[in-house]
Design a protein around this motif. Structure first.
Motif, PDB file in Angstrom:
ATOM      1  N   ALA A   2     -75.813 -65.934 -29.855  1.00 11.51           N
ATOM      2  CA  ALA A   2     -76.905 -65.845 -30.831  1.00 11.51           C
ATOM      3  C   ALA A   2     -76.387 -66.121 -32.237  1.00 11.51           C
ATOM      4  CB  ALA A   2     -77.549 -64.460 -30.762  1.00 11.51           C
ATOM      5  N   LEU A   3     -75.182 -65.652 -32.535  1.00 12.73           N
ATOM      6  CA  LEU A   3     -74.590 -65.876 -33.848  1.00 12.73           C
ATOM      7  C   LEU A   3     -74.301 -67.359 -34.073  1.00 12.73           C
ATOM      8  CD1 LEU A   3     -73.478 -64.294 -36.329  1.00 12.73           C
ATOM      9  CD2 LEU A   3     -71.257 -64.297 -35.185  1.00 12.73           C
ATOM     10  N   PHE A   4     -73.690 -68.008 -33.073  1.00  7.72           N
ATOM     11  CA  PHE A   4     -73.383 -69.437 -33.205  1.00  7.72           C
ATOM     12  C   PHE A   4     -74.664 -70.271 -33.316  1.00  7.72           C
ATOM     13  CE2 PHE A   4     -69.439 -68.317 -30.538  1.00  7.72           C
ATOM     14  CZ  PHE A   4     -68.762 -67.919 -31.675  1.00  7.72           C
ATOM     15  N   LYS A   5     -75.694 -69.849 -32.580  1.00  2.00           N
ATOM     16  CA  LYS A   5     -76.969 -70.567 -32.631  1.00  2.00           C
ATOM     17  C   LYS A   5     -77.582 -70.462 -34.030  1.00  2.00           C
ATOM     18  CE  LYS A   5     -81.452 -70.880 -30.278  1.00  2.00           C
ATOM     19  NZ  LYS A   5     -82.299 -70.318 -29.197  1.00  2.00           N
ATOM     20  N   SER A   6     -77.490 -69.288 -34.629  1.00  4.05           N
ATOM     21  CA  SER A   6     -78.029 -69.116 -35.983  1.00  4.05           C
ATOM     22  C   SER A   6     -77.227 -69.936 -36.986  1.00  4.05           C
ATOM     23  CB  SER A   6     -78.027 -67.642 -36.371  1.00  4.05           C
ATOM     24  OG  SER A   6     -76.706 -67.176 -36.645  1.00  4.05           O
TER      25      SER A   6
ATOM     26  N   TYR B 172     -70.254 -77.354 -26.024  1.00  2.33           N
ATOM     27  CA  TYR B 172     -71.202 -77.865 -27.011  1.00  2.33           C
ATOM     28  C   TYR B 172     -72.631 -77.372 -26.764  1.00  2.33           C
ATOM     29  CZ  TYR B 172     -67.445 -80.886 -28.563  1.00  2.33           C
ATOM     30  OH  TYR B 172     -66.247 -81.346 -29.052  1.00  2.33           O
ATOM     31  N   ASP B 173     -72.914 -76.938 -25.524  1.00  2.00           N
ATOM     32  CA  ASP B 173     -74.264 -76.448 -25.229  1.00  2.00           C
ATOM     33  C   ASP B 173     -74.398 -74.946 -25.465  1.00  2.00           C
ATOM     34  OD1 ASP B 173     -72.705 -75.527 -23.166  1.00  2.00           O
ATOM     35  OD2 ASP B 173     -74.113 -76.066 -21.574  1.00  2.00           O
ATOM     36  N   VAL B 174     -73.405 -74.322 -26.135  1.00  2.00           N
ATOM     37  CA  VAL B 174     -73.448 -72.874 -26.335  1.00  2.00           C
ATOM     38  C   VAL B 174     -74.646 -72.464 -27.180  1.00  2.00           C
ATOM     39  CG1 VAL B 174     -72.025 -72.868 -28.433  1.00  2.00           C
ATOM     40  CG2 VAL B 174     -72.018 -70.880 -26.933  1.00  2.00           C
ATOM     41  N   VAL B 175     -75.153 -73.366 -28.012  1.00  2.00           N
ATOM     42  CA  VAL B 175     -76.285 -73.025 -28.877  1.00  2.00           C
ATOM     43  C   VAL B 175     -77.625 -73.333 -28.212  1.00  2.00           C
ATOM     44  CG1 VAL B 175     -74.956 -73.345 -30.997  1.00  2.00           C
ATOM     45  CG2 VAL B 175     -76.172 -75.281 -30.016  1.00  2.00           C
TER      46      VAL B 175
ATOM     47  N   LYS C 114     -73.761 -70.864 -22.602  1.00  2.00           N
ATOM     48  CA  LYS C 114     -72.945 -69.673 -22.377  1.00  2.00           C
ATOM     49  C   LYS C 114     -71.599 -69.825 -23.079  1.00  2.00           C
ATOM     50  CE  LYS C 114     -74.830 -68.447 -17.810  1.00  2.00           C
ATOM     51  NZ  LYS C 114     -74.491 -68.213 -16.379  1.00  2.00           N
ATOM     52  N   VAL C 115     -71.027 -68.691 -23.468  1.00  2.00           N
ATOM     53  CA  VAL C 115     -69.651 -68.653 -23.963  1.00  2.00           C
ATOM     54  C   VAL C 115     -68.758 -68.459 -22.743  1.00  2.00           C
ATOM     55  CG1 VAL C 115     -68.006 -67.492 -25.476  1.00  2.00           C
ATOM     56  CG2 VAL C 115     -70.409 -67.671 -26.151  1.00  2.00           C
TER      57      VAL C 115
END
Length: 390
Positions: A63-67, A102-105, A110-111
């Motif tokens: 969630a942090l990386f997505k933000s 690269y798809d973590v966001v 997933k991490v």
């Protein structure tokens, strides 16, 4: 929370109507309930590793990386670049995290890391990306709340007064999650609500987690892979493990306290600094000294130490030189004055001094911390909250 009486009622209902298994989350009576003093609802502590290090922590980081990506604070490529360039210390290198996918966001991203890698990345995240995050960022505040929770639940010793504070932190953290990213709230987040009561009942949850069992399981998997024998694999693995344990218990190697040094070489007494010579003379009077230095030393796997804790503020010392005097380990250290706790970086800020102190092997505590220079600040990121000499 489920208790013995409610559980027995649900078991009886499931036996009468098997379709209720999915409603109650139980299938049958636990066979271990026949043991004296055991019941499945009261005798099973939570697993900190699976709940947090493989659940709450990676979901919160996602969630942090997505933000960061959505607000253009820091892209995934930038974060991966910062991870690769970060100078991981000696005690953190073993758990150095891999690059983020690269798809973590993405919504289904997933991490993909192990529990120890997740913990290393989460713990050092302020030092890796903190300088790119403005103060007051709401997602960073969410990270800080979880960081404070993890500092308490991972501590090997926990003061009683911390438990009420932990309960407040967990409630605040879950409220922030529900407001910012409600889609990440899975049952493992709810399990956190029960951690204060579980700590009161079982003590520090670090002592009952699965990390050590998973580490030993990795040895078993390595034996299974390397043996190339699949006819009776359980017999092969069991025999190899028994032989390993027999060797460890019958040899001095498996029982002695390990002190491993690298780059060790003899040094004349006259070449040592004045303060070192004065200390050695005061400790070893009228004794012929055989002195050697080493580039690094590991005392039961530890390289750096926290000297003391005064009013819950740690006092640090930086290892400057490693000496072996007549076979005895002596660490020549520079005293580091604790300037204060930096909330944004979740680290203690220290200042170098010219004060020198010497530490013997018996004074080395089990903490192994690395010193990082971030934005001209000397920072030490602790692994957990400290409780006196814990």
């Amino acid at each position: 929370m489920r208790n013995i009486h409610l559980h027995n009622i649900q078991i009886a209902d499931v036996q009468h109507d098997p379709s209720l298994q999915r409603v109650y989350g139980v299938r049958s009576e636990c066979p271990f309930n026949e043991l004296v003093g055991f019941h499945a609802t009261t005798s099973l502590p939570p697993d900190l590793m699976h709940d947090c290090l493989e659940g709450v922590v990676p979901l919160t980081m996602r969630a942090l990386f997505k933000s960061f990506s959505n607000s253009r604070l820091c892209s995934v490529n930038k974060i991966n670049s910062l991870i690769r360039q970060f100078p991981f210390g000696l005690s953190d290198q073993n758990n150095k995290p891999r690059s983020l996918p690269y798809d973590v966001v993405q919504s289904d991203g997933k991490v993909r890391m192990s529990a120890s890698e997740n913990w290393c990345l989460f713990r050092l995240l302020p030092l890796i990306v903190g300088m790119n995050v403005p103060k007051g960022n709401e997602y960073w505040e969410l990270y800080i709340l979880l960081s404070q929770i993890m500092d308490v639940v991972l501590a090997p010793k926990i003061k009683v007064e911390w438990v009420d504070y932990l309960q407040y932190l967990i409630g605040d953290f879950l409220s922030h999650c529900a407001a910012l990213q409600p889609e990440i709230l899975v049952p493992k987040f709810h399990f956190l609500l029960h951690y204060p009561s579980m700590i009161r009942k079982f003590g520090p949850l670090r002592h009952v987690w699965c990390m050590r069992f998973e580490s030993f399981h990795r040895k078993i998997k390595a034996i299974a892979t390397k043996s190339h024998n699949f006819k009776n694999l359980s017999h092969t693995v069991t025999k190899r493990i028994q032989m390993l344990k027999c060797w460890e218990q019958s040899s001095a190697v498996g029982l002695h306290e390990e002190t491993d040094a690298t780059g060790r070489h003899n040094v004349p007494f006259c070449r040592l600094p004045v303060h070192t010579r004065e200390y050695l003379i005061s400790q070893w009077k009228d004794v012929d000294l055989h002195i050697s230095t080493a580039q690094s030393v590991s005392v039961n796997g530890l390289n750096l130490c926290v000297v003391d804790v005064v009013d819950e503020v740690p006092v640090f010392a930086k290892v400057v030189e490693i000496l072996f005097v007549n076979g005895n380990l002596v660490l020549c250290c520079e005293f580091l004055r604790t300037f204060g706790f930096n909330g944004h970086f979740q680290s203690y800020e220290v200042l170098a001094t010219n004060s020198v102190l010497f530490i013997g092997k018996s004074q080395i505590m089990y903490h192994a911390s690395d010193l990082y220079n971030i934005e001209d600040k000397l920072l030490v990121r602790m692994r957990h909250k400290l409780c006196g000499h814990c």
